[in-house]
Design an enzyme around this catalytic site. Structure first.
Site, PDB file in Angstrom:
ATOM      1  N   CYS A  66      65.264 -39.377   5.199  1.00 49.90           N
ATOM      2  CA  CYS A  66      64.033 -38.455   5.140  1.00 49.90           C
ATOM      3  C   CYS A  66      63.047 -39.246   6.017  1.00 49.90           C
ATOM      4  CB  CYS A  66      63.583 -38.117   3.651  1.00 49.90           C
ATOM      5  SG  CYS A  66      62.901 -39.636   2.821  1.00 49.90           S
TER       6      CYS A  66
HETATM    7  C1  RB5 Z   1      58.385 -35.043   4.700  1.00 51.60           C
HETATM    8  O1  RB5 Z   1      57.422 -34.715   5.468  1.00 51.60           O
HETATM    9  C2  RB5 Z   1      58.380 -36.424   4.151  1.00 51.60           C
HETATM   10  O2  RB5 Z   1      57.508 -36.416   3.286  1.00 51.60           O
HETATM   11  C3  RB5 Z   1      59.915 -36.595   3.682  1.00 51.60           C
HETATM   12  O3  RB5 Z   1      60.764 -36.885   4.694  1.00 51.60           O
HETATM   13  C4  RB5 Z   1      60.075 -38.175   3.421  1.00 51.60           C
HETATM   14  O4  RB5 Z   1      59.457 -39.064   3.873  1.00 51.60           O
HETATM   15  C5  RB5 Z   1      59.658 -38.297   1.711  1.00 51.60           C
HETATM   16  O5  RB5 Z   1      59.866 -39.708   1.262  1.00 51.60           O
END
Ligand code: RB5
Length: 151
Positions: A66
């Site tokens: 993420c």
């Molecule tokens: C998304 O914008 C972001 O919050 C997600 O990808 C991640 O970093 C969450 O931990």
């Protein structure tokens, strides 16, 4: 080795670069999405199916990406049988497998560059759990916690 990969919009670009890298070096790869860049998507929708596949043994190891890797690690560790960690450096990428039998590597697509990510992934995938008694004892305690046998 069969492996799985998943990413939300924060990890999508890195996932798309990592996919051909992994298949190019011979891994059988299952992609749990996202299949397109959608800035409104949510990491649990991709990370949880990957984590369940790791826990069920459908894939041996997983890579979840993420933006920071934090949400991916939090979500993945809610799935029983998954031992996920957010990794930024080489030592933990292999030691996490050797000592802690880490089975799901989390990366931050907004903080880890492509070359560093490839090195971390290779270290993770090539590492093997040592099976040493002290590590088994510690893992058993983690499992007891997961099974609610330990408070
Ligand atoms: C998304 O914008 C972001 O919050 C997600 O990808 C991640 O970093 C969450 O931990």
């Amino acid at each position: 080795m069969k492996i799985g990969i998943a990413a939300d919009h924060g990890g999508y670009d890195l996932k798309e670069v990592i996919r051909p890298f992994l298949t190019g070096v011979g891994y059988k790869l299952t992609d749990f999405g996202a299949t397109r860049l959608d800035n409104a998507d949510d990491y649990p929708d991709f990370v949880v199916p990957l984590a369940r596949a790791v826990a069920a043994g459908h894939v041996e190891r997983g890579i979840a990406i993420c933006g920071s890797g934090v949400g991916a690690a939090i979500a993945a560790n809610k799935v029983p049988g998954v031992r996920a960690a957010l990794i930024h450096e080489h030592f933990s990428a292999h030691q996490g497998v050797e000592d802690d039998e880490m089975n799901l590597l989390c990366l931050g697509g907004r903080v880890t560059g492509v070359n560093a990510a490839q090195e971390l992934i290779v270290a993770f995938l090539e590492a093997k759990f040592t099976g040493a008694e002290r590590h088994l004892r510690r893992l058993q305690k983690v499992q007891q916690l997961e099974n609610k046998e330990l408070r």
